[in-house]
Motif scaffolding. Sequence first.
Motif, short mmCIF file in Angstrom:
data_model
loop_
_atom_site.label_atom_id
_atom_site.label_comp_id
_atom_site.label_asym_id
_atom_site.label_seq_id
_atom_site.Cartn_x
_atom_site.Cartn_y
_atom_site.Cartn_z
N GLU A 234 63.09 24.06 53.74
CA GLU A 234 63.70 22.76 54.01
C GLU A 234 62.71 21.62 53.79
OE1 GLU A 234 65.12 23.13 57.97
OE2 GLU A 234 66.59 24.68 57.49
N ARG B 92 61.91 21.35 49.70
CA ARG B 92 63.00 21.28 48.72
C ARG B 92 63.13 19.88 48.09
NH1 ARG B 92 66.89 24.55 46.80
NH2 ARG B 92 66.01 26.24 48.04
N HIS B 93 62.81 18.83 48.84
CA HIS B 93 62.92 17.48 48.27
C HIS B 93 61.90 17.27 47.15
CE1 HIS B 93 59.39 16.82 50.85
NE2 HIS B 93 59.15 15.77 50.11
N TYR B 94 60.89 18.16 47.08
CA TYR B 94 59.85 18.06 46.05
C TYR B 94 60.23 18.84 44.79
CZ TYR B 94 55.00 17.03 44.74
OH TYR B 94 53.87 16.53 44.13
#
Length: 483
Positions: A75, A78-80
């Motif tokens: 979590e 994941r934005h990366y």
Amino acid sequence: MLNTLIWGLDQPIAAPLIARLHDEGVFCVKKWIVGESESKTPFFLEREGVEIIEDKLELNFCQGDLDFPPTWLDEKIRHYFPVILQNFARQFFYDRLPVYEFMNIIQIWVRYYYTMLARNQIDAVIFADIPHEGGRSILYPMAQAMGIPTLMLVPSGPFGTFAYCFSIEDYGRFADVPMFRTPHPEESEIRQDYKKDLYYMKGKHAPKQRKTLQYRLRKLASPRAFIKRKKDIFKSTLQKYGSIQEFLLKKVATCAMNYDEKKKYQANAMNCADKDVDFNCDYVYFPLHLQPEMTTDVLGGIYCDQLLAIEKLRAMLPPDWMIYVKENPKQTKRMRLDYFFKRLKLIPNVKYVDRSIDTYALMERAKFVATITGTAGWEAISGGKNALIFGRIWYETFPGVFQYHEGLRLEDITSYVIDHDALEQALHCYLEKTVDAVYSPAVQEAMPAFDAKKNDEKLEKFFRFIIPYMEEHQPHAAGRERK
């Protein structure tokens, strides 16, 4: 003492120092990831007490008993993933794979690095550059998510120095790092003009010219050495694939597609290029970045998509203003396929100017210069012209530099007047957080007078300064639960 994972610093200019500091207990190098060719040198073959790992792209060695990361780790990183995907897509070994296969590859690397970091109780990760290309782009956000401090050394301006930071987000601001030195007054002097003497545009770093027949025949002067080199490359490359059949199929398909794409790129660039440039109209100059390249693909963030930056720029300009876009002199067909040019043509009042148009003439008469993270921004402000940037860059906080954000007003940029004395003061403050030494052979080779002994002394002084600082000021993972 910090249990450390080091990525890079594997060349003779820096590797002996790292080994010496390990032996003297400045830090404990548990893992040292080095280039495949460097790993086979006597220096690394004879190292004891340090596990040497070859820097590889293939997943063949990511096998065996690997731990499952906790669910919160996925979590947090994941934005990366867009940056990770951008960095894997630039590698030939992973060339042209579908997105769903990239997701499988990323998850295997995540398990591999999580196992390495957790089992070895790594307290700090040191990178010899901003982490990019495949595995490094995964290891960085994982270390950050697990609360493991990172240190990145970054060769950057001015020539012959390098900056350091603890996070990519702080690169360009350097708010989180301590001052290391007091620069000499002459280091802060800035010649008030646009043109700069850039080492990476000269010699072997210069834009590649078409290879002549004479150049090609020179290879046959030492046929044995030439054949041996080709055999070694073939053997090393073949080891990355499951079979000769897999290698040949991928190689042949890639060569055929590369030939077709190269021809299309040349045709698109020629058809779009415009030599008719009006220097008297209101325009912004946007020189394109070379891609793939770390400074754009990582430090650019979402603006590794350069056309997105141009679209954002177009939206903030009056309708009658032009944007003059010029191709990077080193650019090839990579990341310049058909839809790049189709999308570029859809942006109103954007002109893709011919490469023959002088970049400094375009810069001098522009209202301001726009760039993701390019040297063009530094050239602009040092000549008295304001710059709009979209990513992270070492001169980010200097007078005349504006970071793009929604709501930024055009008049904020155009009305600002650069105070040259303030610009030199900003450079002085930046240099206080740099090291006047080099660790990259590519930079060293371009230095006319290089003193290896003094360089080693400066590097050692820096590491003996920064490692204790990290131990004291950054909470590391030793002795606490990572969460």
